[in-house]
Design a protein around this motif. Structure first.
Motif, PDB file in Angstrom:
ATOM      1  N   GLY A  72      -5.732   1.510  -2.916  1.00 58.18           N
ATOM      2  CA  GLY A  72      -5.154   0.512  -1.813  1.00 58.18           C
ATOM      3  C   GLY A  72      -4.844  -0.882  -2.474  1.00 58.18           C
ATOM      4  N   SER A  73      -4.410  -1.839  -1.768  1.00 58.10           N
ATOM      5  CA  SER A  73      -3.752  -3.083  -2.420  1.00 58.10           C
ATOM      6  C   SER A  73      -4.841  -3.772  -3.141  1.00 58.10           C
ATOM      7  N   ASN A 129       0.966  -1.251   0.128  1.00 57.73           N
ATOM      8  CA  ASN A 129      -0.013  -0.089   0.135  1.00 57.73           C
ATOM      9  C   ASN A 129       0.773   1.275   0.030  1.00 57.73           C
TER      10      ASN A 129
END
Length: 470
Positions: free
Chosen positions: A238-239, A210
């Motif tokens: 975000g991831s 992230n």
């Protein structure tokens, strides 16, 4: 039914029987990586590795000053009321200690334009950091902190045996919450055509990465550094399980340069490469699509000096498979200037080995512009002779040559005729312009003439005109 059960039992027991009799049909398969086959193995912990490696991963805090542009700052009426105001910006990232004297590697975009850098270790010790080297092309930066005692380090894994499916840990400071460890596997290797790096051949992982993880460590199950986390693929910020890390070979090359040579050489092969697709593989007589086809050779560049030929298929460099030009650039960039890279080449249906020296692109990357004088339409313009070094720096095709306009002084003759930066001068007075000598000679011979036929190429379009001086 009984027959099927018996057959299944034979298949299941076959590996044991093979070991007892000495017959090993799967002996060529790798046996050092296994999937957990019991509850006890599934419950094994990464904690011993984490304890060893986390002290060498740091948080990097950078501070930079930017000009806050007010919407009315350029308005002729309100510009005096609304001026641009300097504003401080703070950003965070991660870094990896790679030398006990206090040498840290991180991403270039973490420290770019920073006016102040602070490094915080896992045990909360803080240091002011100085920049030893920044490199935008690889997106790596090397920092140093002054310390009276040796710092913990992460060792490089230079074995080159990392495989897709290997377990890895990503360590960094996501969103500034503090040092965090995530686990995953290597999803892919040698990912090119992604990210901000010009020499990219990334490790892809599904370990959660992230914002704030940039510059942190990607480590293997031996607790060694295999890459530096640099970016994620995300639509939300975000991831999404698609993260990329710069391989350790490039990391070590940049660190060694910062500690020794001081200047990172941009190796240039001097060959235009084309990926081998299925149709091309059939035409070349290959069993499957592999390698990169040499389509063009630049005279007197590294490829030409080494004897590479048009039509060669580069299969590997230093034993690593090559499938496109980006992969070849990466492999060359991991070597120091003056080294020789071993190319495995398919030529006339047989494999040959060719040593190619690692050399910078020929030419001057930042030449002084030539400024014509006298009575001609280029008076007031700056002109530069193109070369592979200059073209790579400004983002042009390295194989292009000729003379290009770099700028024009306001109210000059050249500005009045509309010459713009990037214009390629193709012909002057009906004669081709191949280099600066041609151009200067044409201006000298025709100085003072009234009508100047000129051919210029601008953004791929050709313009022919006759410029008249009054």
């Amino acid at each position: 039914m009984i027959k099927n059960i018996l057959l299944a039992s034979v298949l299941i027991s076959a590996p044991v029987a093979a070991q007892e009799t000495g017959f090993a049909p799967d002996a060529a398969l790798p046996q050092d990586r296994i999937v957990p086959d019991s509850r006890a193995e599934v419950q094994l912990s990464f904690a011993p590795i984490v304890r060893d490696v986390t002290p060498a991963v740091v948080n990097v805090y950078s501070r930079r000053v930017v000009q806050n542009q007010h919407p009315f700052a350029n308005d002729p009426v309100f510009s005096r009321m609304f001026r641009s105001q300097p504003q401080e910006q703070n950003s965070l990232g991660s870094g990896v200690i790679v030398d006990p004297s206090g040498v840290i590697v991180t991403n270039n975009h973490v420290v770019a334009n920073a006016t102040e850098l602070r490094v915080v270790l896992a045990d909360r010790r803080e240091y002011e950091a100085e920049i030893l080297l920044t490199d935008e092309a690889t997106d790596l930066a090397v920092l140093r902190v002054n310390t009276d005692e040796p710092l913990p380090v992460l060792n490089y894994d230079m074995s080159g045996d990392i495989e897709v499916g290997d377990l890895v840990l990503a360590i960094g400071n996501p969103f500034g919450v503090g040092q965090t460890v995530t686990s995953g596997i290597v999803s892919a290797l040698a990912r090119t055509d992604v990210g901000r790096s010009d020499f990219g051949s990334f490790i892809q992982t599904d370990a959660a990465i992230n914002p704030g993880n940039s510059g942190g460590a990607l480590v293997d199950m031996d607790g060694e550094l295999v890459g530096v986390n640099t970016m994620i693929f995300s639509r939300s910020g975000g991831s999404n399980g698609i993260g990329f890390a710069i391989p350790v070979e490039m990391v070590r090359r940049v660190v060694d340069t910062a500690l020794g040579e001081g200047e990172l050489i941009r190796p240039w092969l001097g060959a235009r490469l084309q990926p081998v697709d299925n149709d091309l593989a059939q035409a070349l007589g290959l069993d499957r699509p592999r390698g990169a086809l040499v389509g063009e050779i630049y005279p007197d560049a590294a490829a030409d000096d080494a004897g590479l030929q048009q039509g060669d298929v580069i299969l590997a460099i230093d034993g690593r498979d090559i499938n496109d030009e980006s992969g070849a650039r990466f492999r060359m960039a991991t070597r120091a200037a003056g080294d020789a890279a071993r190319f495995t080449v398919l030529r006339d249906n047989r494999e040959v080995e060719v040593d190619v020296n690692v050399e910078a692109a020929p030419g001057n990357s930042d030449p002084l512009p030539f400024q014509p004088e006298g009575r001609n339409p280029f008076n007031g313009a700056g002109l530069v002779e193109m070369s592979p070094a200059f073209n790579e720096r400004v983002g042009l095709d390295p194989f292009l040559d000729g003379v290009i306009v770099s700028g024009a002084t306001r109210r000059s003759i050249a500005a009045r005729f509309g010459f713009r930066p990037g214009d390629l001068v193709v012909e002057v007075m009906g004669q081709p312009v191949r280099d600066m000598d041609d151009f200067a000679d044409l201006l000298s011979r025709h100085d003072g003439e009234r009508v100047w036929p000129v051919v210029v190429e601008r953004r791929g379009r050709r313009y022919e005109t006759a410029l008249q001086l009054y």
